[in-house]
Design a protein around this motif. Structure first.
Motif, PDB file in Angstrom:
ATOM      1  N   GLN A 253       0.814  -1.217   0.000  1.00 46.45           N
ATOM      2  CA  GLN A 253       0.000   0.000   0.000  1.00 46.45           C
ATOM      3  C   GLN A 253       0.853   1.274   0.000  1.00 46.45           C
ATOM      4  OE1 GLN A 253      -3.530   0.004  -0.183  1.00 46.45           O
ATOM      5  NE2 GLN A 253      -3.096  -2.113  -0.687  1.00 46.45           N
ATOM      6  N   ARG A 254       2.028   1.191  -0.629  1.00 40.01           N
ATOM      7  CA  ARG A 254       2.933   2.346  -0.679  1.00 40.01           C
ATOM      8  C   ARG A 254       2.962   3.007  -2.054  1.00 40.01           C
ATOM      9  NH1 ARG A 254       7.880  -0.613   2.313  1.00 40.01           N
ATOM     10  NH2 ARG A 254       6.933  -0.688   4.373  1.00 40.01           N
ATOM     11  N   LYS A 255       2.657   2.253  -3.089  1.00 40.13           N
ATOM     12  CA  LYS A 255       2.728   2.775  -4.444  1.00 40.13           C
ATOM     13  C   LYS A 255       1.396   2.577  -5.152  1.00 40.13           C
ATOM     14  CE  LYS A 255       7.633   1.875  -5.136  1.00 40.13           C
ATOM     15  NZ  LYS A 255       8.619   1.208  -5.980  1.00 40.13           N
ATOM     16  N   THR A 256       1.098   3.522  -6.023  1.00 46.41           N
ATOM     17  CA  THR A 256      -0.085   3.429  -6.869  1.00 46.41           C
ATOM     18  C   THR A 256       0.379   3.275  -8.306  1.00 46.41           C
ATOM     19  OG1 THR A 256      -1.335   4.843  -5.361  1.00 46.41           O
ATOM     20  CG2 THR A 256      -2.192   4.597  -7.604  1.00 46.41           C
ATOM     21  N   PHE A 257      -0.205   2.314  -8.992  1.00 47.29           N
ATOM     22  CA  PHE A 257       0.147   2.049 -10.386  1.00 47.29           C
ATOM     23  C   PHE A 257      -1.017   2.454 -11.294  1.00 47.29           C
ATOM     24  CE2 PHE A 257       2.472  -1.045  -7.828  1.00 47.29           C
ATOM     25  CZ  PHE A 257       3.774  -0.764  -8.229  1.00 47.29           C
ATOM     26  N   LEU A 258      -0.707   3.266 -12.281  1.00 44.80           N
ATOM     27  CA  LEU A 258      -1.705   3.681 -13.260  1.00 44.80           C
ATOM     28  C   LEU A 258      -1.632   2.729 -14.448  1.00 44.80           C
ATOM     29  CD1 LEU A 258      -3.803   5.813 -14.173  1.00 44.80           C
ATOM     30  CD2 LEU A 258      -1.903   7.063 -15.228  1.00 44.80           C
ATOM     31  N   HIS A 259      -2.752   2.116 -14.786  1.00 48.48           N
ATOM     32  CA  HIS A 259      -2.822   1.182 -15.909  1.00 48.48           C
ATOM     33  C   HIS A 259      -3.442   1.910 -17.097  1.00 48.48           C
ATOM     34  CE1 HIS A 259      -1.809  -2.033 -13.117  1.00 48.48           C
ATOM     35  NE2 HIS A 259      -2.721  -1.525 -12.306  1.00 48.48           N
ATOM     36  N   ILE A 260      -2.582   2.498 -17.915  1.00 44.11           N
ATOM     37  CA  ILE A 260      -3.050   3.306 -19.035  1.00 44.11           C
ATOM     38  C   ILE A 260      -3.887   2.476 -20.012  1.00 44.11           C
ATOM     39  CG2 ILE A 260      -2.277   4.669 -21.029  1.00 44.11           C
ATOM     40  CD1 ILE A 260       0.008   5.688 -19.304  1.00 44.11           C
ATOM     41  N   ASP A 261      -3.622   1.181 -20.098  1.00 43.89           N
ATOM     42  CA  ASP A 261      -4.388   0.325 -21.005  1.00 43.89           C
ATOM     43  C   ASP A 261      -5.861   0.216 -20.590  1.00 43.89           C
ATOM     44  OD1 ASP A 261      -3.431  -1.120 -18.730  1.00 43.89           O
ATOM     45  OD2 ASP A 261      -3.825  -3.019 -19.743  1.00 43.89           O
ATOM     46  N   LYS A 262      -6.209   0.681 -19.391  1.00 44.40           N
ATOM     47  CA  LYS A 262      -7.603   0.635 -18.933  1.00 44.40           C
ATOM     48  C   LYS A 262      -8.308   1.989 -19.057  1.00 44.40           C
ATOM     49  CE  LYS A 262      -6.830  -3.189 -15.799  1.00 44.40           C
ATOM     50  NZ  LYS A 262      -6.939  -3.686 -14.429  1.00 44.40           N
ATOM     51  N   LEU A 263      -7.679   2.941 -19.733  1.00 44.45           N
ATOM     52  CA  LEU A 263      -8.263   4.269 -19.887  1.00 44.45           C
ATOM     53  C   LEU A 263      -9.664   4.209 -20.499  1.00 44.45           C
ATOM     54  CD1 LEU A 263      -8.001   7.412 -19.902  1.00 44.45           C
ATOM     55  CD2 LEU A 263      -6.963   7.183 -22.165  1.00 44.45           C
ATOM     56  N   HIS A 264      -9.863   3.320 -21.449  1.00 43.45           N
ATOM     57  CA  HIS A 264     -11.128   3.244 -22.196  1.00 43.45           C
ATOM     58  C   HIS A 264     -12.120   2.247 -21.587  1.00 43.45           C
ATOM     59  CE1 HIS A 264      -8.577   5.323 -25.040  1.00 43.45           C
ATOM     60  NE2 HIS A 264      -7.782   4.274 -25.070  1.00 43.45           N
ATOM     61  N   ALA A 265     -11.717   1.530 -20.534  1.00 45.51           N
ATOM     62  CA  ALA A 265     -12.523   0.426 -20.001  1.00 45.51           C
ATOM     63  C   ALA A 265     -13.760   0.927 -19.260  1.00 45.51           C
ATOM     64  CB  ALA A 265     -11.673  -0.444 -19.074  1.00 45.51           C
ATOM     65  N   PHE A 266     -14.910   0.368 -19.635  1.00 43.01           N
ATOM     66  CA  PHE A 266     -16.161   0.682 -18.951  1.00 43.01           C
ATOM     67  C   PHE A 266     -17.031  -0.553 -18.953  1.00 43.01           C
ATOM     68  CE2 PHE A 266     -17.082   1.710 -23.406  1.00 43.01           C
ATOM     69  CZ  PHE A 266     -18.340   1.145 -23.598  1.00 43.01           C
ATOM     70  N   GLU A 267     -18.072  -0.500 -18.127  1.00 43.59           N
ATOM     71  CA  GLU A 267     -19.068  -1.562 -18.106  1.00 43.59           C
ATOM     72  C   GLU A 267     -20.448  -0.937 -18.202  1.00 43.59           C
ATOM     73  OE1 GLU A 267     -18.663  -3.674 -14.413  1.00 43.59           O
ATOM     74  OE2 GLU A 267     -19.266  -1.962 -13.193  1.00 43.59           O
ATOM     75  N   LYS A 268     -21.358  -1.652 -18.843  1.00 41.90           N
ATOM     76  CA  LYS A 268     -22.735  -1.175 -18.972  1.00 41.90           C
ATOM     77  C   LYS A 268     -23.439  -1.312 -17.614  1.00 41.90           C
ATOM     78  CE  LYS A 268     -24.767  -0.289 -22.409  1.00 41.90           C
ATOM     79  NZ  LYS A 268     -25.158   1.044 -22.883  1.00 41.90           N
ATOM     80  N   VAL A 269     -24.283  -0.340 -17.313  1.00 39.78           N
ATOM     81  CA  VAL A 269     -25.062  -0.352 -16.078  1.00 39.78           C
ATOM     82  C   VAL A 269     -26.475   0.141 -16.392  1.00 39.78           C
ATOM     83  CG1 VAL A 269     -23.087   0.005 -14.528  1.00 39.78           C
ATOM     84  CG2 VAL A 269     -24.317   1.981 -15.428  1.00 39.78           C
ATOM     85  N   THR A 270     -27.369  -0.127 -15.469  1.00 38.07           N
ATOM     86  CA  THR A 270     -28.740   0.352 -15.610  1.00 38.07           C
ATOM     87  C   THR A 270     -28.850   1.706 -14.921  1.00 38.07           C
ATOM     88  OG1 THR A 270     -29.534  -1.921 -15.553  1.00 38.07           O
ATOM     89  CG2 THR A 270     -31.161  -0.195 -15.134  1.00 38.07           C
ATOM     90  N   LEU A 271     -29.434   2.650 -15.631  1.00 35.72           N
ATOM     91  CA  LEU A 271     -29.638   3.977 -15.033  1.00 35.72           C
ATOM     92  C   LEU A 271     -30.990   4.073 -14.371  1.00 35.72           C
ATOM     93  CD1 LEU A 271     -28.156   6.284 -17.819  1.00 35.72           C
ATOM     94  CD2 LEU A 271     -27.090   5.545 -15.697  1.00 35.72           C
TER      95      LEU A 271
END
Length: 156
Positions: free
Chosen positions: A138-156
């Motif tokens: 819990q000392r470092k945070t890693f940014l996963h640029i390959d997930k920039l576009h990742a989303f999931e469908k949800v019900t509004l």
């Protein structure tokens, strides 16, 4: 870098327009500012005309852009997108124009980046997936640029 799509996502007790961005190099970016303008065809006096609206953002300035930043426009009764249904995005000609300005510490200069999303690039009923993780200590945070576009469908 900007996400490929903007989303209409759940937000607090309603919905919001969201898009995501992140630095694509290991740089120090500070004093980031964002503006989003909506241009769309609307009917006035029986004629289609182009109208432009500045969209209010939950946060339009941040001190440092080290990870990702999700720009959030809450869809309230004051929003031009209020009561837009999914089919309204398909039947209306519209585009979001995004303007970002940051200060790049490495080159000691301001950098400007623009992006746009047409209404067919807005996904209705979705939310972005997290794009960072923590190490085992819990000392470092890693940014996963390959997930920039990742989303999931949800019900509004």
């Amino acid at each position: 870098m900007f996400s490929d799509t903007a989303l209409i996502a759940p937000y607090k007790d309603g919905t919001a327009l969201m898009l995501r961005l992140c630095p694509f190099k290991n740089v120090n970016l500070s004093d980031a500012e964002a503006r989003v303008t909506l241009g769309m065809h609307v009917e006035e006096n029986g004629q289609k005309v182009n109208k432009f609206f500045t969209l209010d953002l939950e946060l339009d300035k941040i001190n440092a852009l080290n990870l990702n930043w999700t720009l959030v426009h809450p869809i309230t009764p004051q929003s031009p997108l209020y009561q837009f249904a999914e089919n309204d995005f398909q039947e209306t000609v519209g585009e979001l124009i995004v303007f970002i300005k940051v200060f790049d510490d490495m080159f000691s200069t301001s950098v400007v980046k623009r992006a746009s999303y047409t209404f067919d690039e807005i996904v209705h009923g979705a939310r972005f997936l997290p794009m960072f993780s923590r190490d085992g200590y819990q000392r470092k945070t890693f940014l996963h640029i390959d997930k920039l576009h990742a989303f999931e469908k949800v019900t509004l």
